[in-house]
Design an enzyme around this catalytic site. Structure first.
Site, PDB file in Angstrom:
ATOM      1  N   CYS A 143       0.818  -1.220   0.000  1.00 40.87           N
ATOM      2  CA  CYS A 143       0.000   0.000   0.000  1.00 40.87           C
ATOM      3  C   CYS A 143       0.845   1.260   0.000  1.00 40.87           C
ATOM      4  O   CYS A 143       0.663   2.135  -0.822  1.00 40.87           O
ATOM      5  CB  CYS A 143      -0.944   0.008   1.193  1.00 40.87           C
ATOM      6  SG  CYS A 143      -2.188  -1.279   1.082  1.00 40.87           S
ATOM      7  N   HIS A 144       1.754   1.367   0.941  1.00 40.70           N
ATOM      8  CA  HIS A 144       2.503   2.617   1.049  1.00 40.70           C
ATOM      9  C   HIS A 144       3.995   2.388   1.189  1.00 40.70           C
ATOM     10  O   HIS A 144       4.725   3.246   1.662  1.00 40.70           O
ATOM     11  CB  HIS A 144       1.964   3.458   2.207  1.00 40.70           C
ATOM     12  CG  HIS A 144       0.495   3.673   2.113  1.00 40.70           C
ATOM     13  ND1 HIS A 144      -0.390   2.890   2.780  1.00 40.70           N
ATOM     14  CD2 HIS A 144      -0.238   4.524   1.375  1.00 40.70           C
ATOM     15  CE1 HIS A 144      -1.623   3.267   2.465  1.00 40.70           C
ATOM     16  NE2 HIS A 144      -1.550   4.250   1.620  1.00 40.70           N
ATOM     17  N   GLY A 145       4.433   1.175   0.832  1.00 39.21           N
ATOM     18  CA  GLY A 145       5.872   0.926   0.749  1.00 39.21           C
ATOM     19  C   GLY A 145       6.618   0.840   2.062  1.00 39.21           C
ATOM     20  O   GLY A 145       7.694   1.406   2.194  1.00 39.21           O
TER      21      GLY A 145
END
Lengths: 428, 145
Positions: free
Chosen positions: B109-111
């Site tokens: 999702c956001h690394g």
């Protein structure tokens, strides 16, 4: 609603009614005889289009709720049931799902128009803030609606968004548990979202009434930003505005129908046609397109809480806008410098939207490795969204307050009609 | 008066009563991970290879957002078994096993990058993957919750 009423009941019944509940008079005064500035352009037709969108969403939504099952086990299947078995179910659902996107296209154009022509400035602050409230309610409604099909994107979107509130210290976890009704997004979450998704559009309708009321008290703004001063500056709502709005609605409906009939899933995600699975997150999870700029702002900030605050702050700026803009001139038509910053702002929002849809570490320019700045390559979407996030906030917090004090605007016409009809004083 | 209407939103009695989960570890080969459902959330049980344990121990002194030695993240003498709540501490997505710069987990999702101890090493997540309350019933059986 303001000014002298010219309503003349035409027959015995309307005279009888007018003395008891003057609905006819209200409609006549608000939508027939109501004076509108004579220079309104097509950017001013989105208010009407938005009412149409709300109506379409409510009608299709009520029908969909007749066939939908709000349960973790039944939701996904009931949506497929609507698509395959219910007569014209596919049409009604596609109108509803694309209708949300159309609603947001219209609301963004409506907001940019307000921004450009200074429609938030005195005496329209309350009108503007009511609009911001509607926008917030729209986002909440759209988000909860997207959860209802209970596909992979629905489920994990709900997980991510509800977890945002968990970022707040101390109370965060209590709030998310309260929101979920459990320890994760599950059945209770879906049921309450369904209940609220059904409720909120009617709340929106209520605030729209206040919005229109406030509009009719202060009168419409117009492209010159000069308030109407005489009869020469206005034309009656009907036929002028009704016909113009009607034409714009027709064009808008062509676009709407193009999506519904030719590319109904273009704005959605294929992953949402996979039933929700709490144990696997889709590899590339993104919100619906209308949330992407805010999603990009969230990801631009490396700290969790600060990211969440920045995202909410981005919307908070809109509420404060009437007091952030110091310019005495309403319309940017006479503010060449403001125009430039406005165009950059629109482009910035667009770029943020693009960034929100990409993986943060992907390269903006393919195959070009530059150098690592702090935590990511400079040629990455995360840095692009950082730069644009900075401009987004600077536009509201620096450009708006400062530019109004230092710029030299072009001369503003005396009245709305003078640039069109010629200034009779000067000619004499 | 308002309280009942707020309190009804909190987890109901049956949700609160969700039972604990038992799992037979013989099903998990070295290097493999299973994901099971625990209280509606994913739960990771990972059988770490010696190399993965070594990599985690080696990094005990490295700078990380939520420092914790590997020894505190598994039961004593059971270094190969890692039991974690499979929700990214950022926004709750399910990280994929074996991905990221540290071969632990990577959240798509956001690394966020987690190492082979489930510790956050890079990305927006503020905390390590949560170790739930669990106990070994025998050498091959764990009880979570």
């Amino acid at each position: 609603m303001s000014g002298h009423s010219t309503y003349q009941p035409k027959n015995a019944f309307s005279r009888w009614m007018d003395a008891r509940l003057p609905v006819g008079r209200l409609v006549w005064d608000s939508f027939v005889d109501y004076p509108t500035p004579r220079n309104l352009n097509y950017w001013y037709t989105f208010g009407g289009i938005l009412s149409l969108c709300l109506g379409v969403q409510i009608i299709t939504g009520i029908v969909l709720a007749m066939h939908y099952t709000p349960s973790a086990a039944g939701a996904f299947n009931s949506v497929e049931h609507i698509m395959r078995n219910v007569n014209y179910g596919w049409l009604i659902r596609y109108i509803h799902s694309n209708g949300a996107s159309m609603f947001f296209i219209a609301v963004y154009l409506h907001m940019f128009r307000g921004l450009y022509y200074g429609s938030y400035k005195a005496p329209r602050e309350v009108l503007w803030i009511l609009g911001c409230v509607i926008y917030l309610l729209m986002m909440a409604t759209a988000f909860m609606g997207y959860v209802l099909p209970w596909g992979q994107m629905s489920f994990h979107g709900a997980v991510v968004i509800t977890n945002l509130l968990g970022a707040f210290p101390i109370v965060g976890e209590t709030i998310t548990t309260l929101l979920w009704g459990g320890f994760a997004v599950d059945e209770p979450t879906l049921k309450r979202f369904f209940s609220l998704h059904y409720l909120l559009p009617f709340v929106i309708a209520g605030v729209v009434v206040l919005h229109v009321w406030a509009l009719h008290v202060v009168g419409q703004n117009n492209p010159t930003g000069v308030e109407p001063k005489s009869k020469a500056d206005t034309v009656p709502f009907t036929p002028y505005a009704t016909v113009k709005d009607g034409f714009a609605m027709s064009v808008f409906l062509i676009l709407f129908a193009t999506f519904v009939f030719y590319m109904p899933n273009a704005l959605g995600h294929a992953d949402n046609y996979i039933a929700a699975n709490p144990l696997v997150t889709p590899a590339h999870i993104v919100p619906e397109w209308y949330f992407l700029p805010f999603y990009a702002i969230l990801r631009a900030v490396p700290d969790k809480l600060m990211g969440v605050l920045a995202m909410f702050g981005a919307i908070g700026c809109l509420f404060a806008l009437p007091w952030l803009d110091t310019s005495k001139v309403k319309s940017m038509r006479y503010r060449p410098q403001a125009q430039l910053y406005f165009v950059i702002f629109v482009v910035t929002c667009w770029i943020l939207g693009v960034c929100g849809g990409k993986l943060p570490d992907d390269h903006v320019i393919p195959h070009l490795k530059t150098f690592t700045l702090f935590d990511a390559d400079l040629n990455s979407y995360v840095w692009l969204s950082r730069i644009t996030t900075l401009y987004y906030f600077a536009y509201f917090l620096v450009v708006m307050p400062v530019l109004g004090l230092v710029e030299k605007p072009r001369p503003v016409p005396e009245t709305i009609s003078s640039p069109v009809l010629g200034d009779s004083d000067k000619k004499d | 008066m308002a309280w009942p209407f707020i309190a009804q939103m909190n987890p109901s009695a049956d949700t609160m009563a969700l039972a604990s989960v038992e799992y037979d570890l013989t099903k998990i080969e070295p290097g493999m991970q299973v994901t099971i459902n625990w209280r509606g959330k994913p739960l990771f049980i990972r059988n770490r290879t010696q190399a993965q344990v070594d990599a985690a121990v080696k990094d005990d002194g490295a700078s990380m957002p939520d420092p914790q030695p590997d020894a505190e993240r598994h039961k004593e003498g059971k270094a190969q078994w890692l039991v974690l709540v499979g929700s990214c501490t950022h926004l709750g997505c399910v990280p994929t096993v074996g991905g990221g710069d540290y071969q632990g987990w990577f959240c798509p999702c956001h690394g966020s990058h987690y190492d082979t101890s489930g510790r956050i090493r890079k990305g927006p997540a503020p905390l390590n993957l949560v170790v739930p309350e669990y106990a070994f019933l025998s050498d091959t059986k764990v009880k979570i919750g």
